[in-house]
Design a protein around this motif. Structure first.
Motif, PDB file in Angstrom:
ATOM      1  N   GLY A  59      -4.703   1.798   2.511  1.00  0.00           N
ATOM      2  CA  GLY A  59      -3.410   2.072   3.132  1.00  0.00           C
ATOM      3  C   GLY A  59      -3.537   3.079   4.259  1.00  0.00           C
ATOM      4  O   GLY A  59      -4.474   3.019   5.069  1.00  0.00           O
ATOM      5  N   ASP A  60      -2.616   4.047   4.308  1.00  0.00           N
ATOM      6  CA  ASP A  60      -2.612   5.057   5.377  1.00  0.00           C
ATOM      7  C   ASP A  60      -3.072   6.420   4.872  1.00  0.00           C
ATOM      8  O   ASP A  60      -2.749   7.443   5.466  1.00  0.00           O
ATOM      9  CB  ASP A  60      -1.207   5.193   5.974  1.00  0.00           C
ATOM     10  CG  ASP A  60      -0.867   4.040   6.906  1.00  0.00           C
ATOM     11  OD1 ASP A  60      -1.681   3.099   7.022  1.00  0.00           O
ATOM     12  OD2 ASP A  60       0.222   4.073   7.511  1.00  0.00           O
ATOM     13  N   THR A  61      -3.837   6.446   3.778  1.00  0.00           N
ATOM     14  CA  THR A  61      -4.417   7.717   3.323  1.00  0.00           C
ATOM     15  C   THR A  61      -5.218   8.333   4.467  1.00  0.00           C
ATOM     16  O   THR A  61      -5.138   9.534   4.737  1.00  0.00           O
ATOM     17  CB  THR A  61      -5.303   7.484   2.090  1.00  0.00           C
ATOM     18  OG1 THR A  61      -4.463   7.024   1.028  1.00  0.00           O
ATOM     19  CG2 THR A  61      -6.015   8.753   1.662  1.00  0.00           C
ATOM     20  N   PHE A  63       7.505   1.660   7.410  1.00  0.00           N
ATOM     21  CA  PHE A  63       8.062   0.517   8.147  1.00  0.00           C
ATOM     22  C   PHE A  63       7.037  -0.528   8.538  1.00  0.00           C
ATOM     23  O   PHE A  63       7.338  -1.720   8.568  1.00  0.00           O
ATOM     24  CB  PHE A  63       8.790   1.017   9.409  1.00  0.00           C
ATOM     25  CG  PHE A  63       7.877   1.438  10.530  1.00  0.00           C
ATOM     26  CD1 PHE A  63       7.393   2.732  10.613  1.00  0.00           C
ATOM     27  CD2 PHE A  63       7.518   0.533  11.519  1.00  0.00           C
ATOM     28  CE1 PHE A  63       6.558   3.119  11.654  1.00  0.00           C
ATOM     29  CE2 PHE A  63       6.681   0.901  12.572  1.00  0.00           C
ATOM     30  CZ  PHE A  63       6.204   2.205  12.632  1.00  0.00           C
ATOM     31  N   ASP A  64       5.808  -0.072   8.842  1.00  0.00           N
ATOM     32  CA  ASP A  64       4.803  -0.984   9.374  1.00  0.00           C
ATOM     33  C   ASP A  64       4.006  -1.682   8.267  1.00  0.00           C
ATOM     34  O   ASP A  64       3.033  -2.381   8.549  1.00  0.00           O
ATOM     35  CB  ASP A  64       3.862  -0.224  10.324  1.00  0.00           C
ATOM     36  CG  ASP A  64       3.384   1.100   9.739  1.00  0.00           C
ATOM     37  OD1 ASP A  64       4.099   1.692   8.922  1.00  0.00           O
ATOM     38  OD2 ASP A  64       2.276   1.535  10.115  1.00  0.00           O
ATOM     39  N   HIS A  65       4.435  -1.521   7.020  1.00  0.00           N
ATOM     40  CA  HIS A  65       3.785  -2.179   5.878  1.00  0.00           C
ATOM     41  C   HIS A  65       4.794  -2.984   5.051  1.00  0.00           C
ATOM     42  O   HIS A  65       4.450  -3.949   4.396  1.00  0.00           O
ATOM     43  CB  HIS A  65       3.117  -1.135   4.983  1.00  0.00           C
ATOM     44  CG  HIS A  65       2.129  -0.288   5.725  1.00  0.00           C
ATOM     45  ND1 HIS A  65       0.769  -0.489   5.656  1.00  0.00           N
ATOM     46  CD2 HIS A  65       2.304   0.733   6.608  1.00  0.00           C
ATOM     47  CE1 HIS A  65       0.143   0.381   6.453  1.00  0.00           C
ATOM     48  NE2 HIS A  65       1.066   1.126   7.035  1.00  0.00           N
ATOM     49  N   LEU A  66       6.044  -2.523   5.115  1.00  0.00           N
ATOM     50  CA  LEU A  66       7.089  -3.078   4.243  1.00  0.00           C
ATOM     51  C   LEU A  66       7.984  -4.099   4.954  1.00  0.00           C
ATOM     52  O   LEU A  66       8.287  -5.157   4.411  1.00  0.00           O
ATOM     53  CB  LEU A  66       7.958  -1.913   3.734  1.00  0.00           C
ATOM     54  CG  LEU A  66       9.275  -2.246   3.046  1.00  0.00           C
ATOM     55  CD1 LEU A  66       8.991  -2.798   1.655  1.00  0.00           C
ATOM     56  CD2 LEU A  66      10.156  -1.001   2.934  1.00  0.00           C
ATOM     57  N   SER A 111       0.862  -1.196   0.000  1.00  0.00           N
ATOM     58  CA  SER A 111       0.000   0.000   0.000  1.00  0.00           C
ATOM     59  C   SER A 111       0.889   1.234   0.000  1.00  0.00           C
ATOM     60  O   SER A 111       0.575   2.239  -0.628  1.00  0.00           O
ATOM     61  CB  SER A 111      -0.950   0.000   1.198  1.00  0.00           C
ATOM     62  OG  SER A 111      -0.264   0.262   2.403  1.00  0.00           O
ATOM     63  N   HIS A 112       2.016   1.134   0.688  1.00  0.00           N
ATOM     64  CA  HIS A 112       3.081   2.148   0.660  1.00  0.00           C
ATOM     65  C   HIS A 112       4.257   1.584   1.441  1.00  0.00           C
ATOM     66  O   HIS A 112       4.127   0.579   2.150  1.00  0.00           O
ATOM     67  CB  HIS A 112       2.601   3.481   1.228  1.00  0.00           C
ATOM     68  CG  HIS A 112       2.238   3.450   2.680  1.00  0.00           C
ATOM     69  ND1 HIS A 112       1.144   2.751   3.160  1.00  0.00           N
ATOM     70  CD2 HIS A 112       2.829   3.987   3.769  1.00  0.00           C
ATOM     71  CE1 HIS A 112       1.058   2.899   4.457  1.00  0.00           C
ATOM     72  NE2 HIS A 112       2.085   3.636   4.869  1.00  0.00           N
ATOM     73  N   ALA A 113       5.391   2.261   1.327  1.00  0.00           N
ATOM     74  CA  ALA A 113       6.636   1.645   1.824  1.00  0.00           C
ATOM     75  C   ALA A 113       7.065   2.176   3.181  1.00  0.00           C
ATOM     76  O   ALA A 113       8.245   2.408   3.408  1.00  0.00           O
ATOM     77  CB  ALA A 113       7.746   1.859   0.791  1.00  0.00           C
ATOM     78  N   ALA A 173      -5.713   0.901   6.591  1.00  0.00           N
ATOM     79  CA  ALA A 173      -4.844  -0.211   6.974  1.00  0.00           C
ATOM     80  C   ALA A 173      -4.802  -0.445   8.480  1.00  0.00           C
ATOM     81  O   ALA A 173      -4.657  -1.584   8.923  1.00  0.00           O
ATOM     82  CB  ALA A 173      -3.432   0.037   6.442  1.00  0.00           C
ATOM     83  N   HIS A 174      -4.935   0.627   9.289  1.00  0.00           N
ATOM     84  CA  HIS A 174      -4.732   0.458  10.739  1.00  0.00           C
ATOM     85  C   HIS A 174      -6.011   0.470  11.564  1.00  0.00           C
ATOM     86  O   HIS A 174      -5.930   0.287  12.790  1.00  0.00           O
ATOM     87  CB  HIS A 174      -3.803   1.556  11.265  1.00  0.00           C
ATOM     88  CG  HIS A 174      -2.415   1.459  10.728  1.00  0.00           C
ATOM     89  ND1 HIS A 174      -1.625   0.342  10.897  1.00  0.00           N
ATOM     90  CD2 HIS A 174      -1.668   2.337  10.004  1.00  0.00           C
ATOM     91  CE1 HIS A 174      -0.453   0.540  10.315  1.00  0.00           C
ATOM     92  NE2 HIS A 174      -0.457   1.732   9.749  1.00  0.00           N
ATOM     93  N   ASP A 175      -7.167   0.708  10.949  1.00  0.00           N
ATOM     94  CA  ASP A 175      -8.400   0.828  11.745  1.00  0.00           C
ATOM     95  C   ASP A 175      -8.956  -0.562  12.014  1.00  0.00           C
ATOM     96  O   ASP A 175      -9.683  -1.133  11.197  1.00  0.00           O
ATOM     97  CB  ASP A 175      -9.423   1.699  11.003  1.00  0.00           C
ATOM     98  CG  ASP A 175     -10.614   2.062  11.893  1.00  0.00           C
ATOM     99  OD1 ASP A 175     -10.832   1.369  12.911  1.00  0.00           O
ATOM    100  OD2 ASP A 175     -11.311   3.038  11.568  1.00  0.00           O
TER     101      ASP A 175
END
Ligand SMILES: [Zn+2]
Length: 296
Positions: free
Chosen positions: A228-230, A135-138, A131-133, A279-281
């Protein structure tokens, strides 16, 4: 306390006017499973501005496993097991903040263990979409050796500035996404992952230069849009609210992020049945999966 009050400050995102097309719908043979790597809590004042949330929010680092006759893909890999060591390279306040922020997460296993637990063999993964790079996704993809990683070229190019050690290790596994498909809803182009419209990757530049959204049409008819984190929480797109001041400082392009939040806000209005998944909800992941590990 002062920091928490400051963190909830933020600008206002205007109503852009006009309307957007709804996301398309039809039946497919796509199933999804949830690989929850870690849980935590997001402070109410940080994740969305203007005190739109009164209470802290349960949060998650989760991977979305796409199970399809054309292959099994993972969207996001969580945080690396070696995160604290690798982040020593990031100096100053940014490094300190990132190391401290990561301590709030409770791991639920290694990425490999978590994926195995839902009945999928990590060595059979066809690829991973970022979703994007951040630390908590990659980083967790370090612990899934050999899995090819797909992201837009601008995201692959920016890896070094975000996460130096992990980016260096993962860069050779990077493959550029080219959005060669037609417009989808409010997004100008798309990449059809399986070639049948069941998983469409769309550009969502803003939070990072090459952030992407993943639109899924499941076999059971449900439509899901991983963004993602939008936004970090659903209140972001429901109320057209930016993240709080401190969290917004991690948005690469504030105007670009605002544009993406405006699109999500409009989409939610014209297409309320579409489940938008920040991504985080963790509340939204629960709304999708409930007590199930997979939706088939
Ligand atoms: Zn994140």
């Amino acid at each position: 306390m002062l920091l928490l009050l400051l963190a909830a400050c933020g600008h206002h995102i205007p109503d852009p006017g006009g309307t957007v097309a709804a996301m398309p719908s039809f039946s497919t043979s796509l199933a999804v499973c949830r690989a929850e790597f870690a849980t935590g809590t997001l402070p109410a004042g940080m994740v969305v501005a203007h005190h739109a949330l009164k209470e802290d929010v349960p949060s998650t680092q989760s991977g979305l496993l796409l199970v399809h006759p054309g292959g099994t893909w993972l969207v996001d890999g969580g945080m690396s097991l070696a995160y604290q060591t690798s982040m020593r390279e990031v100096k100053g306040l940014k490094g300190l903040f990132l190391r401290e922020a990561a301590k709030g997460w409770t791991r639920l296993g290694t990425p490999e263990e978590v994926i195995r637990r839902v009945g999928i063999l990590p060595e059979t993964l066809t690829g991973a979409i970022l979703s994007h790079a951040h630390f908590d996704h990659l980083g967790g993809l370090l612990d899934l050796p050999g899995v090819p990683i797909w992201a837009p070229p601008e995201e692959l190019a920016a890896l070094d500035s975000m996460l130096p050690a992990e980016a260096r290790a993962l860069a050779p596994r990077g493959h550029p996404i080219s959005f060669d498909g037609p417009a989808v809803g409010p997004y100008p182009s798309s990449w059809d992952l399986f070639g049948d419209g069941s998983a469409l990757i769309v550009p969502m530049s803003g939070h990072t230069p090459g952030s992407v959204g993943t639109l899924l049409r499941l076999a059971n008819g449900r439509r899901v849009f991983h963004v993602g984190d939008t936004v970090w929480v659903r209140e972001g797109y429901e109320g057209r609210e930016p993240k709080g001041w401190l969290a917004s400082s991690f948005d690469n392009d504030r105007d670009g992020t605002d544009l993406q939040i405006q699109r999500l806000w409009k989409l939610h209005q014209v297409d309320p049945d579409l489940l938008i998944l920040p991504a985080h909800d963790r509340r939204q992941w629960e709304a999708l999966f409930g007590a199930s590990e997979c939706i088939r």
